[in-house]
Design a protein around this motif. Sequence first.
Motif, PDB file in Angstrom:
ATOM      1  N   PRO A  37      -7.232  -0.820  -9.934  1.00  0.00           N
ATOM      2  CA  PRO A  37      -5.928  -1.476  -9.840  1.00  0.00           C
ATOM      3  C   PRO A  37      -4.858  -0.589  -9.204  1.00  0.00           C
ATOM      4  O   PRO A  37      -4.032  -1.063  -8.416  1.00  0.00           O
ATOM      5  CB  PRO A  37      -5.569  -1.798 -11.295  1.00  0.00           C
ATOM      6  CG  PRO A  37      -6.871  -1.845 -12.002  1.00  0.00           C
ATOM      7  CD  PRO A  37      -7.725  -0.826 -11.316  1.00  0.00           C
ATOM      8  N   LEU A  38      -4.877   0.700  -9.504  1.00  0.00           N
ATOM      9  CA  LEU A  38      -3.891   1.619  -8.938  1.00  0.00           C
ATOM     10  C   LEU A  38      -4.039   1.702  -7.418  1.00  0.00           C
ATOM     11  O   LEU A  38      -3.048   1.655  -6.684  1.00  0.00           O
ATOM     12  CB  LEU A  38      -4.049   2.997  -9.576  1.00  0.00           C
ATOM     13  CG  LEU A  38      -2.934   3.995  -9.304  1.00  0.00           C
ATOM     14  CD1 LEU A  38      -1.602   3.481  -9.811  1.00  0.00           C
ATOM     15  CD2 LEU A  38      -3.274   5.326  -9.964  1.00  0.00           C
ATOM     16  N   GLU A  39      -5.270   1.811  -6.937  1.00  0.00           N
ATOM     17  CA  GLU A  39      -5.501   1.850  -5.492  1.00  0.00           C
ATOM     18  C   GLU A  39      -5.119   0.531  -4.831  1.00  0.00           C
ATOM     19  O   GLU A  39      -4.571   0.525  -3.728  1.00  0.00           O
ATOM     20  CB  GLU A  39      -6.959   2.190  -5.197  1.00  0.00           C
ATOM     21  CG  GLU A  39      -7.287   3.631  -5.464  1.00  0.00           C
ATOM     22  CD  GLU A  39      -8.703   3.993  -5.056  1.00  0.00           C
ATOM     23  OE1 GLU A  39      -9.623   3.182  -5.286  1.00  0.00           O
ATOM     24  OE2 GLU A  39      -8.890   5.087  -4.509  1.00  0.00           O
ATOM     25  N   ALA A  40      -5.403  -0.581  -5.500  1.00  0.00           N
ATOM     26  CA  ALA A  40      -5.032  -1.884  -4.947  1.00  0.00           C
ATOM     27  C   ALA A  40      -3.513  -1.980  -4.799  1.00  0.00           C
ATOM     28  O   ALA A  40      -3.014  -2.415  -3.757  1.00  0.00           O
ATOM     29  CB  ALA A  40      -5.557  -3.007  -5.842  1.00  0.00           C
ATOM     30  N   MET A  41      -2.785  -1.554  -5.827  1.00  0.00           N
ATOM     31  CA  MET A  41      -1.318  -1.597  -5.755  1.00  0.00           C
ATOM     32  C   MET A  41      -0.804  -0.704  -4.632  1.00  0.00           C
ATOM     33  O   MET A  41       0.119  -1.081  -3.909  1.00  0.00           O
ATOM     34  CB  MET A  41      -0.705  -1.190  -7.099  1.00  0.00           C
ATOM     35  CG  MET A  41      -0.933  -2.218  -8.191  1.00  0.00           C
ATOM     36  SD  MET A  41      -0.044  -1.893  -9.725  1.00  0.00           S
ATOM     37  CE  MET A  41      -0.703  -0.320 -10.216  1.00  0.00           C
ATOM     38  N   GLY A  73       1.627  -0.973 -15.722  1.00  0.00           N
ATOM     39  CA  GLY A  73       2.989  -1.283 -16.163  1.00  0.00           C
ATOM     40  C   GLY A  73       3.298  -2.759 -15.983  1.00  0.00           C
ATOM     41  O   GLY A  73       2.470  -3.623 -16.286  1.00  0.00           O
ATOM     42  N   ASP A  74       4.479  -3.043 -15.455  1.00  0.00           N
ATOM     43  CA  ASP A  74       4.856  -4.441 -15.225  1.00  0.00           C
ATOM     44  C   ASP A  74       4.571  -4.875 -13.788  1.00  0.00           C
ATOM     45  O   ASP A  74       5.096  -5.875 -13.321  1.00  0.00           O
ATOM     46  CB  ASP A  74       6.322  -4.669 -15.584  1.00  0.00           C
ATOM     47  CG  ASP A  74       7.288  -3.959 -14.644  1.00  0.00           C
ATOM     48  OD1 ASP A  74       6.847  -3.089 -13.859  1.00  0.00           O
ATOM     49  OD2 ASP A  74       8.489  -4.274 -14.698  1.00  0.00           O
ATOM     50  N   ALA A  75       3.723  -4.114 -13.100  1.00  0.00           N
ATOM     51  CA  ALA A  75       3.415  -4.390 -11.697  1.00  0.00           C
ATOM     52  C   ALA A  75       2.156  -5.226 -11.516  1.00  0.00           C
ATOM     53  O   ALA A  75       1.644  -5.353 -10.412  1.00  0.00           O
ATOM     54  CB  ALA A  75       3.273  -3.075 -10.932  1.00  0.00           C
ATOM     55  N   ALA A 131       3.227   4.779  -6.841  1.00  0.00           N
ATOM     56  CA  ALA A 131       3.868   6.002  -6.343  1.00  0.00           C
ATOM     57  C   ALA A 131       4.112   7.018  -7.452  1.00  0.00           C
ATOM     58  O   ALA A 131       4.350   8.194  -7.173  1.00  0.00           O
ATOM     59  CB  ALA A 131       5.179   5.658  -5.644  1.00  0.00           C
ATOM     60  N   GLN A 132       4.051   6.583  -8.701  1.00  0.00           N
ATOM     61  CA  GLN A 132       4.244   7.502  -9.830  1.00  0.00           C
ATOM     62  C   GLN A 132       3.036   8.413 -10.035  1.00  0.00           C
ATOM     63  O   GLN A 132       3.110   9.363 -10.804  1.00  0.00           O
ATOM     64  CB  GLN A 132       4.510   6.724 -11.113  1.00  0.00           C
ATOM     65  CG  GLN A 132       5.798   5.943 -11.082  1.00  0.00           C
ATOM     66  CD  GLN A 132       6.024   5.210 -12.386  1.00  0.00           C
ATOM     67  OE1 GLN A 132       5.734   5.723 -13.456  1.00  0.00           O
ATOM     68  NE2 GLN A 132       6.549   3.993 -12.284  1.00  0.00           N
ATOM     69  N   PHE A 133       1.937   8.099  -9.377  1.00  0.00           N
ATOM     70  CA  PHE A 133       0.700   8.857  -9.543  1.00  0.00           C
ATOM     71  C   PHE A 133       0.374   9.587  -8.252  1.00  0.00           C
ATOM     72  O   PHE A 133       0.372   8.991  -7.188  1.00  0.00           O
ATOM     73  CB  PHE A 133      -0.462   7.926  -9.912  1.00  0.00           C
ATOM     74  CG  PHE A 133      -0.255   7.209 -11.210  1.00  0.00           C
ATOM     75  CD1 PHE A 133      -0.728   7.742 -12.395  1.00  0.00           C
ATOM     76  CD2 PHE A 133       0.436   6.011 -11.249  1.00  0.00           C
ATOM     77  CE1 PHE A 133      -0.528   7.086 -13.596  1.00  0.00           C
ATOM     78  CE2 PHE A 133       0.644   5.344 -12.453  1.00  0.00           C
ATOM     79  CZ  PHE A 133       0.162   5.883 -13.623  1.00  0.00           C
ATOM     80  N   SER A 134       0.082  10.893  -8.343  1.00  0.00           N
ATOM     81  CA  SER A 134      -0.346  11.653  -7.175  1.00  0.00           C
ATOM     82  C   SER A 134      -1.209  12.812  -7.638  1.00  0.00           C
ATOM     83  O   SER A 134      -1.105  13.264  -8.785  1.00  0.00           O
ATOM     84  CB  SER A 134       0.853  12.177  -6.386  1.00  0.00           C
ATOM     85  OG  SER A 134       1.472  13.261  -7.060  1.00  0.00           O
ATOM     86  N   TRP A 135      -2.034  13.296  -6.729  1.00  0.00           N
ATOM     87  CA  TRP A 135      -2.874  14.449  -7.063  1.00  0.00           C
ATOM     88  C   TRP A 135      -2.012  15.690  -7.280  1.00  0.00           C
ATOM     89  O   TRP A 135      -2.319  16.542  -8.094  1.00  0.00           O
ATOM     90  CB  TRP A 135      -3.913  14.700  -5.978  1.00  0.00           C
ATOM     91  CG  TRP A 135      -5.030  13.698  -6.041  1.00  0.00           C
ATOM     92  CD1 TRP A 135      -5.366  12.779  -5.085  1.00  0.00           C
ATOM     93  CD2 TRP A 135      -5.949  13.497  -7.113  1.00  0.00           C
ATOM     94  NE1 TRP A 135      -6.427  12.026  -5.511  1.00  0.00           N
ATOM     95  CE2 TRP A 135      -6.815  12.446  -6.755  1.00  0.00           C
ATOM     96  CE3 TRP A 135      -6.122  14.090  -8.363  1.00  0.00           C
ATOM     97  CZ2 TRP A 135      -7.823  11.991  -7.587  1.00  0.00           C
ATOM     98  CZ3 TRP A 135      -7.138  13.633  -9.191  1.00  0.00           C
ATOM     99  CH2 TRP A 135      -7.977  12.596  -8.799  1.00  0.00           C
ATOM    100  N   GLY A 161       4.108  -3.003  -7.439  1.00  0.00           N
ATOM    101  CA  GLY A 161       2.866  -2.242  -7.321  1.00  0.00           C
ATOM    102  C   GLY A 161       3.036  -0.982  -6.501  1.00  0.00           C
ATOM    103  O   GLY A 161       2.522   0.082  -6.853  1.00  0.00           O
ATOM    104  N   PHE A 162       3.778  -1.083  -5.401  1.00  0.00           N
ATOM    105  CA  PHE A 162       4.061   0.115  -4.593  1.00  0.00           C
ATOM    106  C   PHE A 162       4.818   1.148  -5.436  1.00  0.00           C
ATOM    107  O   PHE A 162       4.488   2.332  -5.437  1.00  0.00           O
ATOM    108  CB  PHE A 162       4.875  -0.235  -3.349  1.00  0.00           C
ATOM    109  CG  PHE A 162       4.086  -0.873  -2.239  1.00  0.00           C
ATOM    110  CD1 PHE A 162       2.897  -0.319  -1.778  1.00  0.00           C
ATOM    111  CD2 PHE A 162       4.541  -2.041  -1.640  1.00  0.00           C
ATOM    112  CE1 PHE A 162       2.178  -0.905  -0.745  1.00  0.00           C
ATOM    113  CE2 PHE A 162       3.831  -2.637  -0.606  1.00  0.00           C
ATOM    114  CZ  PHE A 162       2.642  -2.068  -0.160  1.00  0.00           C
ATOM    115  N   SER A 163       5.824   0.692  -6.159  1.00  0.00           N
ATOM    116  CA  SER A 163       6.621   1.612  -6.998  1.00  0.00           C
ATOM    117  C   SER A 163       5.781   2.228  -8.108  1.00  0.00           C
ATOM    118  O   SER A 163       5.860   3.429  -8.369  1.00  0.00           O
ATOM    119  CB  SER A 163       7.812   0.873  -7.614  1.00  0.00           C
ATOM    120  OG  SER A 163       8.673   0.406  -6.620  1.00  0.00           O
TER     121      SER A 163
END
Length: 136
Positions: A14-18, A37-39, A77-81, A72-74
């Motif tokens: 789901p994170l990659e899809a967003m 979240g709410d995305a 964006a909260q997640f990064s390596w 979803g974009f927002s």
Amino acid sequence: LLFPSWCEGFGWPPLEAMAAGCPVVCSNAGSLAEIVGDAAAISDPDDIDGLAEHCLRMLGDIPFRERMIGKGFSQSAQFSWEKTAQKMARFYARALCESHSSGESDQGGAHGRKVSANRYPTFQVSQQPTQQRSLR
């Protein structure tokens, strides 16, 4: 993306899809609700009718779908390596210092290095530009 998982460790799909601009319908199992979240439109994994209704709304309600894509974009964006590496470095530094301050010190260990419990070592992730990569 329809992701009706019963058991999920983190929620990469789901994170990659967003991050790719794909709206998400998923279950609330495991960490999914926290990750999306709410995305995303969320239902219990056993609520087949609820998941189907979310899919129909995502397909038919264009303003809703567009809002979900933006959220979803927002959210992604909260997640990064880089953030993950920095948090892990801080965690290990704190754990190392706490183990030494609690009497578990081995007098410098195999490398003869002592760590002060009053100062946490700092680690930085390279700020050099990198190519955009998949979250996987």
